[in-house]
Design a protein around this motif. Structure first.
Motif, PDB file in Angstrom:
ATOM      1  N   LYS A   1       0.966  -1.169  -0.023  1.00  0.00           N
ATOM      2  CA  LYS A   1       0.121   0.191  -0.060  1.00  0.00           C
ATOM      3  C   LYS A   1       1.089   1.160   0.073  1.00  0.00           C
ATOM      4  N   CYS A  38       0.366   4.327   0.230  1.00  0.00           N
ATOM      5  CA  CYS A  38       0.247   5.304   1.401  1.00  0.00           C
ATOM      6  C   CYS A  38       0.562   4.762   2.572  1.00  0.00           C
ATOM      7  N   THR A  39       1.310   3.493   2.859  1.00  0.00           N
ATOM      8  CA  THR A  39       1.952   3.133   4.113  1.00  0.00           C
ATOM      9  C   THR A  39       3.412   2.743   3.753  1.00  0.00           C
ATOM     10  N   VAL A  40       3.992   3.672   2.829  1.00  0.00           N
ATOM     11  CA  VAL A  40       5.663   3.265   2.435  1.00  0.00           C
ATOM     12  C   VAL A  40       5.816   4.568   2.360  1.00  0.00           C
TER      13      VAL A  40
END
Ligand SMILES: Cc1cc2nc3c(=O)[nH]c(=O)nc-3n(C[C@H](O)[C@H](O)[C@H](O)COP(=O)(O)OP(=O)(O)OC[C@H]3O[C@@H](n4cnc5c(N)ncnc54)[C@H](O)[C@@H]3O)c2cc1C
Ligand code: FES
Ligand code: FES
Lengths: 167, 284
Positions: A58, A60-62
């Motif tokens: 995802k 948005c989560t890296v």
């Protein structure tokens, strides 16, 4: 600012980013690759899914800095010379989208799914797409599309594994 | 949302990471897979001034066989554990629990070390690590110390790992040939455990010779269901044994009440799920 070098959809980039920049924002705002979208604030929806070294994440989560030195494939890197990737084609043929907002993430996760398991059952497709939410379709045609892509791939190249795109 | 600004460093050795943790930045946080920390930063529930990314430290990766012990590096991802033949063979309870964590994308990034240090009471890997009697190796400025899983979790979101320390690896005594099952109760896909029960047991000559049972989200930390373990050991692996063991599953627990259910409901679930988990563990 931190300098990162990153291969996105087959092209090398070298850019200065703030460490807090999320990979999805780097892709959209710095590279203009707006095909990857943001659908939530909680890491739940999967609309932002891209492949990082050929594994789905995802984006948005890296953090962009975490992707330094790595390879990213987005929805924009799938079609080659205007010809849709077989997964995109399967979504198109099976009417697997309505508003289309979840579609970039669904397609990327579906590619990852078939990469891990080229002949999934319907249940395995549903579980493999657990991290991708769709508010429109009821998932039925998305599952149908993934099963169709798997079947099409078995017919065209028995034994081979679908590729992650252009890179 | 976008996280508040922070400085960033990505050391390549544990020693350099510990030096970075000792620097004079105001609030320093370790970044592993980021699957718990980045959501927290994005919501600005935390605003560290320096992130020490341990994702480039090679010595923190890998799953190795050391005789009677399986050693898992703290940066090993959930997906790597789920795919590992060593984990499946020698710590099958962990392999089964990890498959229930989140979704494929999160499992590609989230790590065992991150899950344990984050210590969410609903986290699915804590109870299996406790049940498997693992030891956790923690490195700091004064060298390494080894902590038993039973002493590692102090409270919700709190472990024995200090601010200037890093969890480096997890040592699990091999449970080769043990049956296991992780029974997780959720209402929707991709959800944290409302509660879960992890059982691993060994059957020798028609009798359960050893049994270890861990409970998820039945207290502020993972707990062992000692009464269940006692009710299983020495008994034949029958449905009757499973239901007698299940009846004592809520003993010694202190479950939370929240929007997913109240404490009594969770106690009820503990019994039902323990019965199912024991039955499933007996047959594999
Ligand atoms: C949508 C979603 C659903 C999820 N569902 C589940 C679920 O069902 N079950 C479940 O168990 N988990 C779930 N998770 C959490 C997931 O398992 C995380 O990967 C895990 O909790 C944290 O691992 P991480 O490597 O990403 O750690 P990070 O987010 O990088 O770090 C977490 C915390 O631990 C600290 N830390 C990390 N590694 C170390 C170390 N080696 N030494 C010292 N400190 C360290 C960090 O400073 C931080 O405070 C979910 C996450 C998401 C985003
Ligand atoms: S935008 Fe990344 S999971 Fe929703
Ligand atoms: S097609 Fe609208 S969210 Fe999936």
């Amino acid at each position: 600012m931190t300098r990162i070098k990153i291969l996105v959809d087959g092209v090398d980039y070298s850019d200065d980013v703030e460490p807090r920049t999320l990979l999805v924002h780097y892709l959209r705002e710095q590279l203009g690759k707006t095909g990857t979208v943001v659908g939530c604030d909680t890491s739940n929806c999967g609309a932002c899914t891209v492949l990082l070294d050929n594994s789905s994440v995802k984006s948005c989560t890296v953090l962009a800095v975490q992707a330094n030195g790595h390879e990213v494939t987005t929805i924009e890197g799938l079609a080659i010379d205007g010809e849709l990737h077989p997964m995109q084609q399967a979504f198109h043929e099976n009417h697997a989208l309505q508003c289309g907002f979840c579609t970039p993430g669904m397609v990327m996760q579906s590619i990852d799914l078939l990469h891990d398991n080229p002949s999934p059952t319907e249940q395995e497709v549903r579980e493999g797409l657990e991290g991708n939410l769709c508010r429109c379709t009821g998932y039925q045609n998305i599952v149908k599309a993934v099963l169709a892509a798997a079947a099409a791939h078995r017919e065209s190249a028995p034994g081979a594994v679908p590729s992650g795109g252009s890179t | 949302m976008i996280p508040a600004a922070f400085d960033y460093t990505a050391p390549e050795s544990v020693a350099d990471a510990i030096t970075a943790l000792g620097s004079d930045s105001e609030e320093i946080k370790v970044l592993a897979g980021g699957q718990s920390l980045i959501p927290v930063l994005r919501l600005r529930l935390a605003a560290p001034t320096l992130l020490v990314d341990i994702g480039r430290i090679r010595e923190l990766g890998g799953i190795t066989d050391e005789g009677n012990t399986l050693v898992i590096g703290a940066m090993t991802t959930h997906a790597e554990m789920a795919d590992s033949e060593l984990v499946k063979e020698h710590a099958s309870l962990l392999a089964k629990a990890v498959e229930t964590v989140a979704d494929p994308q999160v499992r590609h990034r989230g790590t065992l070390g991150g899950a344990l240090v984050h210590a969410d009471p609903a986290g699915d890997l804590l109870a299996p690590i406790l049940a498997l009697d693992a030891e956790l190796v923690v490195a700091g400025a004064d060298g390494e110390r080894t902590v038993a899983a039973a002493d590692f979790f102090e409270d919700m979101f709190t472990t024995t790992v200090g601010e200037n320390e890093i969890l480096t690896r997890i040592r699990i005594p091999k449970h080769t040939g043990w049956g296991s099952h992780y029974e997780k109760f959720t209402r929707v896909a991709q959800q944290w455990s409302i509660i879960a029960v992890g059982v691993t047991l060994k059957v020798d000559g028609g009798v359960i010779s050893q049994a270890k049972v861990g409970l998820t989200n039945m207290s502020s930390t993972p707990i062992r269901a000692s009464a269940v373990e006692q009710a299983l050991v020495g008994q034949a692996p029958t449905a009757d044994t499973a239901s007698r063991a299940a009846a004592v599953a809520a003993e010694g627990t202190n479950p939370p009440t929240d929007t997913n259910g109240d404490a009594n409901y969770r106690r009820h679930l503990a019994k039902v799920l323990t019965g199912r988990a024991v039955q499933a563990a007996v047959s594999g």
